[in-house]
Design a protein around this motif. Structure first.
Motif, PDB file in Angstrom:
ATOM      1  N   ASP A  84       7.781 -11.449 -13.272  1.00  0.00           N
ATOM      2  CA  ASP A  84       7.745 -10.059 -12.809  1.00  0.00           C
ATOM      3  C   ASP A  84       7.064  -9.144 -13.819  1.00  0.00           C
ATOM      4  O   ASP A  84       6.354  -8.215 -13.454  1.00  0.00           O
ATOM      5  CB  ASP A  84       9.170  -9.543 -12.550  1.00  0.00           C
ATOM      6  CG  ASP A  84       9.726 -10.097 -11.257  1.00  0.00           C
ATOM      7  OD1 ASP A  84       9.009 -10.879 -10.603  1.00  0.00           O
ATOM      8  OD2 ASP A  84      10.874  -9.754 -10.911  1.00  0.00           O
ATOM      9  N   THR A 148       0.359   4.521   8.189  1.00  0.00           N
ATOM     10  CA  THR A 148       1.468   3.971   8.978  1.00  0.00           C
ATOM     11  C   THR A 148       0.987   2.788   9.805  1.00  0.00           C
ATOM     12  O   THR A 148      -0.065   2.853  10.443  1.00  0.00           O
ATOM     13  CB  THR A 148       2.051   5.047   9.912  1.00  0.00           C
ATOM     14  OG1 THR A 148       2.478   6.131   9.122  1.00  0.00           O
ATOM     15  CG2 THR A 148       3.228   4.504  10.706  1.00  0.00           C
ATOM     16  N   ALA A 149       1.777   1.704   9.788  1.00  0.00           N
ATOM     17  CA  ALA A 149       1.373   0.498  10.507  1.00  0.00           C
ATOM     18  C   ALA A 149       1.303   0.776  11.997  1.00  0.00           C
ATOM     19  O   ALA A 149       2.164   1.449  12.557  1.00  0.00           O
ATOM     20  CB  ALA A 149       2.367  -0.621  10.227  1.00  0.00           C
ATOM     21  N   ASP A 150       0.274   0.291  12.632  1.00  0.00           N
ATOM     22  CA  ASP A 150       0.130   0.289  14.080  1.00  0.00           C
ATOM     23  C   ASP A 150      -0.135   1.659  14.718  1.00  0.00           C
ATOM     24  O   ASP A 150      -0.937   1.773  15.616  1.00  0.00           O
ATOM     25  CB  ASP A 150       1.367  -0.354  14.740  1.00  0.00           C
ATOM     26  CG  ASP A 150       0.996  -0.970  16.073  1.00  0.00           C
ATOM     27  OD1 ASP A 150       0.036  -1.765  16.069  1.00  0.00           O
ATOM     28  OD2 ASP A 150       1.633  -0.645  17.079  1.00  0.00           O
ATOM     29  N   PRO A 166      -4.487  -4.126  13.820  1.00  0.00           N
ATOM     30  CA  PRO A 166      -4.974  -3.788  12.488  1.00  0.00           C
ATOM     31  C   PRO A 166      -3.932  -4.119  11.410  1.00  0.00           C
ATOM     32  O   PRO A 166      -2.738  -3.928  11.645  1.00  0.00           O
ATOM     33  CB  PRO A 166      -5.219  -2.281  12.545  1.00  0.00           C
ATOM     34  CG  PRO A 166      -4.688  -1.807  13.830  1.00  0.00           C
ATOM     35  CD  PRO A 166      -4.300  -2.962  14.681  1.00  0.00           C
ATOM     36  N   THR A 167      -4.400  -4.625  10.284  1.00  0.00           N
ATOM     37  CA  THR A 167      -3.469  -4.951   9.197  1.00  0.00           C
ATOM     38  C   THR A 167      -2.912  -3.661   8.607  1.00  0.00           C
ATOM     39  O   THR A 167      -3.660  -2.734   8.326  1.00  0.00           O
ATOM     40  CB  THR A 167      -4.172  -5.716   8.064  1.00  0.00           C
ATOM     41  OG1 THR A 167      -5.520  -5.270   8.029  1.00  0.00           O
ATOM     42  CG2 THR A 167      -4.108  -7.194   8.263  1.00  0.00           C
ATOM     43  N   PRO A 168      -1.590  -3.604   8.424  1.00  0.00           N
ATOM     44  CA  PRO A 168      -0.995  -2.414   7.835  1.00  0.00           C
ATOM     45  C   PRO A 168      -1.335  -2.365   6.343  1.00  0.00           C
ATOM     46  O   PRO A 168      -0.996  -3.306   5.612  1.00  0.00           O
ATOM     47  CB  PRO A 168       0.499  -2.624   8.051  1.00  0.00           C
ATOM     48  CG  PRO A 168       0.671  -4.090   8.200  1.00  0.00           C
ATOM     49  CD  PRO A 168      -0.611  -4.657   8.705  1.00  0.00           C
ATOM     50  N   GLY A 171       1.656  -2.363   4.014  1.00  0.00           N
ATOM     51  CA  GLY A 171       2.603  -3.436   4.285  1.00  0.00           C
ATOM     52  C   GLY A 171       2.061  -4.809   3.933  1.00  0.00           C
ATOM     53  O   GLY A 171       2.764  -5.800   4.043  1.00  0.00           O
ATOM     54  N   PRO A 173       0.610  -7.300   1.090  1.00  0.00           N
ATOM     55  CA  PRO A 173       0.596  -7.383  -0.374  1.00  0.00           C
ATOM     56  C   PRO A 173      -0.793  -7.215  -0.984  1.00  0.00           C
ATOM     57  O   PRO A 173      -0.943  -6.532  -1.996  1.00  0.00           O
ATOM     58  CB  PRO A 173       1.141  -8.786  -0.643  1.00  0.00           C
ATOM     59  CG  PRO A 173       1.987  -9.090   0.532  1.00  0.00           C
ATOM     60  CD  PRO A 173       1.355  -8.408   1.704  1.00  0.00           C
ATOM     61  N   TYR A 253       5.816   4.703  -6.604  1.00  0.00           N
ATOM     62  CA  TYR A 253       7.228   4.865  -6.297  1.00  0.00           C
ATOM     63  C   TYR A 253       7.412   5.512  -4.928  1.00  0.00           C
ATOM     64  O   TYR A 253       8.266   5.119  -4.146  1.00  0.00           O
ATOM     65  CB  TYR A 253       7.886   5.725  -7.380  1.00  0.00           C
ATOM     66  CG  TYR A 253       9.381   5.792  -7.281  1.00  0.00           C
ATOM     67  CD1 TYR A 253      10.166   4.741  -7.741  1.00  0.00           C
ATOM     68  CD2 TYR A 253      10.013   6.892  -6.713  1.00  0.00           C
ATOM     69  CE1 TYR A 253      11.545   4.792  -7.637  1.00  0.00           C
ATOM     70  CE2 TYR A 253      11.393   6.944  -6.612  1.00  0.00           C
ATOM     71  CZ  TYR A 253      12.141   5.896  -7.078  1.00  0.00           C
ATOM     72  OH  TYR A 253      13.520   5.941  -6.976  1.00  0.00           O
ATOM     73  N   GLY A 259       6.704  -2.156  -3.376  1.00  0.00           N
ATOM     74  CA  GLY A 259       6.606  -3.218  -2.372  1.00  0.00           C
ATOM     75  C   GLY A 259       5.225  -3.350  -1.776  1.00  0.00           C
ATOM     76  O   GLY A 259       4.319  -2.650  -2.209  1.00  0.00           O
ATOM     77  N   PRO A 260       5.012  -4.190  -0.780  1.00  0.00           N
ATOM     78  CA  PRO A 260       5.985  -5.150  -0.249  1.00  0.00           C
ATOM     79  C   PRO A 260       6.364  -6.198  -1.304  1.00  0.00           C
ATOM     80  O   PRO A 260       5.485  -6.663  -2.020  1.00  0.00           O
ATOM     81  CB  PRO A 260       5.246  -5.807   0.914  1.00  0.00           C
ATOM     82  CG  PRO A 260       3.841  -5.363   0.833  1.00  0.00           C
ATOM     83  CD  PRO A 260       3.735  -4.234  -0.106  1.00  0.00           C
ATOM     84  N   GLY A 261       7.655  -6.518  -1.346  1.00  0.00           N
ATOM     85  CA  GLY A 261       8.151  -7.392  -2.408  1.00  0.00           C
ATOM     86  C   GLY A 261       7.986  -6.674  -3.728  1.00  0.00           C
ATOM     87  O   GLY A 261       8.501  -5.586  -3.916  1.00  0.00           O
ATOM     88  N   LYS A 273      12.915   0.105 -13.036  1.00  0.00           N
ATOM     89  CA  LYS A 273      13.811  -0.756 -12.270  1.00  0.00           C
ATOM     90  C   LYS A 273      14.720  -1.542 -13.209  1.00  0.00           C
ATOM     91  O   LYS A 273      15.936  -1.571 -13.021  1.00  0.00           O
ATOM     92  CB  LYS A 273      12.979  -1.706 -11.400  1.00  0.00           C
ATOM     93  CG  LYS A 273      13.805  -2.424 -10.353  1.00  0.00           C
ATOM     94  CD  LYS A 273      12.956  -3.277  -9.442  1.00  0.00           C
ATOM     95  CE  LYS A 273      12.844  -4.665  -9.995  1.00  0.00           C
ATOM     96  NZ  LYS A 273      12.124  -5.573  -9.088  1.00  0.00           N
ATOM     97  N   THR A 277      17.965   0.621 -12.629  1.00  0.00           N
ATOM     98  CA  THR A 277      18.569  -0.003 -11.450  1.00  0.00           C
ATOM     99  C   THR A 277      19.327  -1.260 -11.841  1.00  0.00           C
ATOM    100  O   THR A 277      20.441  -1.489 -11.393  1.00  0.00           O
ATOM    101  CB  THR A 277      17.484  -0.344 -10.420  1.00  0.00           C
ATOM    102  OG1 THR A 277      16.770   0.848 -10.130  1.00  0.00           O
ATOM    103  CG2 THR A 277      18.090  -0.879  -9.148  1.00  0.00           C
TER     104      THR A 277
ATOM    105  N   THR B 103      21.013   3.735  -8.055  1.00  0.00           N
ATOM    106  CA  THR B 103      20.612   4.156  -9.398  1.00  0.00           C
ATOM    107  C   THR B 103      21.136   5.560  -9.672  1.00  0.00           C
ATOM    108  O   THR B 103      21.679   5.840 -10.742  1.00  0.00           O
ATOM    109  CB  THR B 103      19.082   4.110  -9.516  1.00  0.00           C
ATOM    110  OG1 THR B 103      18.634   2.827  -9.113  1.00  0.00           O
ATOM    111  CG2 THR B 103      18.638   4.376 -10.927  1.00  0.00           C
ATOM    112  N   THR B 421      14.797  -7.507  -1.463  1.00  0.00           N
ATOM    113  CA  THR B 421      13.378  -7.172  -1.521  1.00  0.00           C
ATOM    114  C   THR B 421      12.518  -8.413  -1.723  1.00  0.00           C
ATOM    115  O   THR B 421      11.547  -8.618  -1.006  1.00  0.00           O
ATOM    116  CB  THR B 421      13.111  -6.170  -2.659  1.00  0.00           C
ATOM    117  OG1 THR B 421      14.066  -5.127  -2.560  1.00  0.00           O
ATOM    118  CG2 THR B 421      11.731  -5.593  -2.560  1.00  0.00           C
ATOM    119  N   ALA B 425      10.464  -9.808   1.471  1.00  0.00           N
ATOM    120  CA  ALA B 425       9.006  -9.642   1.455  1.00  0.00           C
ATOM    121  C   ALA B 425       8.324 -10.974   1.752  1.00  0.00           C
ATOM    122  O   ALA B 425       7.347 -11.036   2.511  1.00  0.00           O
ATOM    123  CB  ALA B 425       8.550  -9.103   0.107  1.00  0.00           C
TER     124      ALA B 425
END
Lengths: 313, 458
Positions: A84, A148-150, A166-168, A171, A173, A253, A259-261, A273, A277, B103, B421, B425
């Protein structure tokens, strides 16, 4: 200093270059003036930085008192092995690569074009600069809406052009960072644009007249006159841009929260994070320190480049 | 580098003197300004400076409810204010859910400025408890509001314990469910004589229903978000995976080991992907898009948490129903979590604690309003009431609370967490056809192993 100061008064001996400094009284005044800034600098920058460096050797957790146990370089070795962490560094670099060239080249092109407008320059200046005065939250909302997707504006445009699904952008990666880069370019290009425009207006008109008399074409004028005359602006823009890119946080942020992931998780998003977090303050401190080293390297490069340019000038 | 010649220095001194007097004047003026501000904007600043309660007698409440849940909560909060007879009796704030929310709750509690009461998912509350950020909910505390542990659904009550001590008061269970467009299902012959969805049992029946639904709608059989909602992908996978014989939790030992049944996970993902490949489900769509497809009759089914009921009800002329997600494999299972009330740790006097518990009791008493928003109440006086039993379609899936599949416990797990997440994903990528099930499972395993070997900060 010279030999005969040795036997002189101690005050002089401890400050051998006293003659090169303002007298003590002046120094005290100077310190007084610096004091308010120095206080905040110590409290909010130097102090926390030292604390951060120390904390990076402990398994500090935000939900436990004190620094925790001393674990030596373990935070660093865990980080170096962490996928990561490296991917967040790579995403930061990716963002830098996506944004810096367009931000430098496009802003230069737009500045040259705007500068050649015989009329309505104020309009163009305003048009390019306006996005820059928006807060990051506002530009993020605008671009999340567009991407925005779609059903978003961009997806709708793609559908007009015949794409069924169409690819978002945000959304996917591989595309999410491109989306963030586009939003950022649109947002910040105005600042570089203004820097270049100011630089352009500093170039004496006579040079262009002389070049025109010598038979230089407009392209040759740009190539051999404008670009070299703006080289200091370019260095400034380039390095400001690189350092800003290394600190990228807001748009990521707000638009994808990493994301995604974790595919748009940049260094600062990763640090936030891990530290706040996941509560892993020690690990976040170690990551911050490593990012700090990277930024220092760029700052040093900037210094060296500036000096080389001054010598060349 | 010359030292200053004498003449300018005297000027400097004189200038410095005048500057000093100017500064003095400025400071005095600034002080006056500050004093004016302090008295001007009243308690907020002085309370901040003195560290006292912002508004004595007010309950502060943080929550993470957006959309339909948020609107419904507003009704309940207004009811509380009415009961108290004052709008100032409650100060409520709503934040974006997931990691950012937790958080904020953590940092506010550490900074000794938490709200009196907050909402948390049960899967996150145990981590907050482990971090020492929560006030234990003892029998005495419950008694302050006339409550006892016997008032709650046992499964949820068990889940709100950490090391034998209860730290949260569960409010609901919210499973992942199946929404259906009744008109499309009617045309596809999927409804029983009572107008309800005929039970679907087993994988074949499910695929047949999707195929019939696709033909009737001219669009898709079923829709669910595959992009822009990592948690939803995880919920879908967890629902199907948990129904299978031989499923093991993805992580175990409080997150220290990865125990996913890789083979089963690959097969589950491959099956989920095959529905997309057969054109029964869309490959790339977000939640609003997936919803719109079902609402507009372009899909027979839509899958999401039951909370989307409020959105569905707001669509004029939409004839829809809800059931628990069908059992495709060996045992019934559905991904779920629970919302719960927590009392963040802070110094509070008895009156404050009693006020906070009074507020919790008031919201629990309004569980029926909350249940209308789709959630299965854990407060038994509401759950066992005839009123709830006759609430349609909400009571259709009330059983799902008894076979709910929660996120496996770990410091990095829980609703909207890193765990959801990273797994979600990757699952989404399979749905979209951007990666293979084998690669996805390998990538999930390696990501989880990375977390498993990271020291636990709690």
């Amino acid at each position: 200093m010279s030999a005969h100061t040795v036997g002189a008064q101690p005050a002089v001996a401890t400050t051998p270059r006293a003659d090169a400094r303002p007298p003590l009284r002046g120094q005290r005044t100077a310190w007084l003036f610096i004091a308010p800034f120095a206080f905040f600098y110590l409290c909010f920058l130097l102090g926390p930085s030292v604390y951060m460096f120390v904390a990076s050797f402990f398994d500090a957790s935000i939900v436990k008192n004190g620094l925790g146990n001393f674990i030596g370089l373990e935070n660093y070795s865990t980080l170096v092995q962490s996928r990561d962490f490296w991917s967040s560094m790579w995403h930061t670099l990716q963002f830098t690569l996506y944004t810096v060239p367009p931000l430098v080249i496009l802003s230069f092109v737009f500045a040259v074009l705007a500068n050649r407008m015989p009329r309505g320059q104020t309009f163009w200046r305003l048009a390019f600069f306006t996005p820059f005065i928006l807060p990051s939250a506002a530009i993020s909302l605008i671009w999340v809406f567009i991407f925005t997707a779609d059903t978003g504006l961009w997806a709708t445009a793609q559908k007009w052009l015949g794409s069924d699904a169409p690819t978002p952008v945000l959304g996917t990666p591989s595309l999410a960072m491109v989306g963030i880069a586009i939003a950022t370019i649109w947002w910040t290009i105005g600042f570089n644009f203004i820097l270049y425009l100011a630089g352009l207006q500093d170039i004496p008109r006579e040079l262009y007249e002389a070049a025109a008399i010598d038979g230089a074409t407009p392209w040759q004028q740009i190539r051999h006159l404008t670009i070299p005359m703006l080289s200091r602006t370019t260095t400034l823009v380039l390095l400001l841009q690189i350092i800003a890119s290394l600190k990228i946080f807001d748009q990521v942020y707000l638009m994808t929260s990493g994301g995604p992931g974790t595919s748009t998780e940049t260094a600062l998003v990763f640090i936030t994070k891990v530290g706040f977090t996941d509560y892993r303050l020690g690990a976040a401190a170690a990551a911050s320190f490593m990012l700090f080293v990277v930024i220092v390297v760029f700052a040093v490069i900037r210094q060296v480049a500036e000096r080389a340019q001054q010598k060349g000038a | 580098m010359n030292s200053h010649p004498p003449t300018p220095r005297t000027t400097t001194t004189r200038a410095a003197l005048s500057r000093r007097s100017l500064l003095r004047g400025g400071l005095a003026a600034g002080g006056l300004g500050l004093a004016a501000t302090t008295s001007g904007c009243g308690s907020a600043l002085s309370a901040g400076l003195a560290g006292t309660q912002l508004n004595p007698g007010t309950v502060t409440f943080w929550n993470l409810f957006g959309g339909g849940d948020g609107a419904r909560l507003q009704l309940m909060l207004d009811e509380y204010r009415e009961q108290q007879g004052s709008r100032d009796s409650l100060q409520a704030a709503t934040f974006a859910w997931g990691n950012p929310y937790y958080t904020k709750v953590s940092l506010a509690t550490l900074g000794n400025k938490p709200p009196d009461v907050a909402v948390a998912h049960l899967t996150r509350a145990s981590n907050l408890a482990a971090a020492g950020l929560l006030e234990p909910i003892t029998d005495d505390v419950l008694a302050l509001a006339g409550l006892s542990s016997a008032d709650f659904n046992e499964r949820a009550w068990q889940a709100s314990q950490f090391e034998g001590q209860v730290y949260s008061i569960p409010m609901d269970t919210h499973p992942w469910v199946l929404f259906f467009n009744a008109d499309v299902c009617q045309a596809a012959g999927l409804l029983g004589p009572d107008g309800e969805l005929a039970p679907i049992e087993g994988l074949e029946a499910w695929e047949a229903a999707l195929t019939a639904g696709k033909e009737a709608s001219g669009g898709f059989g079923a829709t669910t978000a595959t992009v822009a909602d990592d948690s939803n992908n995880w919920r879908f996978f967890n629902t199907v995976y948990s129904q299978r014989e031989g499923n093991t939790p993805l992580i175990d030992d409080e997150g220290l080991s990865v125990t996913m049944n890789d083979e089963l996970a690959v097969d589950t993902l491959a099956t989920m992907r095959s529905w997309v490949e057969k054109g029964l489900m869309p490959a790339t769509v977000d939640t609003p898009g997936a919803e719109t497809l079902m609402f507009t009759g372009k899909s027979a089914f839509f899958m999401n948490g039951e909370w989307e009921i409020t959105t569905a009800q707001s669509i004029e002329g939409l004839n829809f129903g809800m059931v628990a997600f069908p059992t495709l494999y060996d045992t019934p299972a559905a991904h779920a979590d629970s919302h719960a009330f927590i009392l963040p740790k802070m110094e509070r006097d008895d009156a404050q604690l009693e006020r906070a518990m009074g507020f919790v009791k008031s919201l629990l008493d309004q569980s029926m309003t909350w249940a209308e928003g789709g959630h299965i109440p854990t407060y038994l006086p509401t759950f066992e009431s005839p009123e709830y039993a006759s609430l349609e379609p909400q009571s259709n899936y009330a059983d799902a609370a008894s076979y709910a599949s929660y996120d496996p416990p770990a410091w990095y797990s829980g609703s909207g967490s890193n765990f959801e997440t990273v797994t979600g994903a990757t699952i989404g990528l399979v749905q979209q056809g951007l990666t293979t099930p084998e690669d996805a499972v390998a990538s999930i395993r390696s990501a989880l192993e990375n977390y498993a070997k990271t020291p636990n900060p709690l």
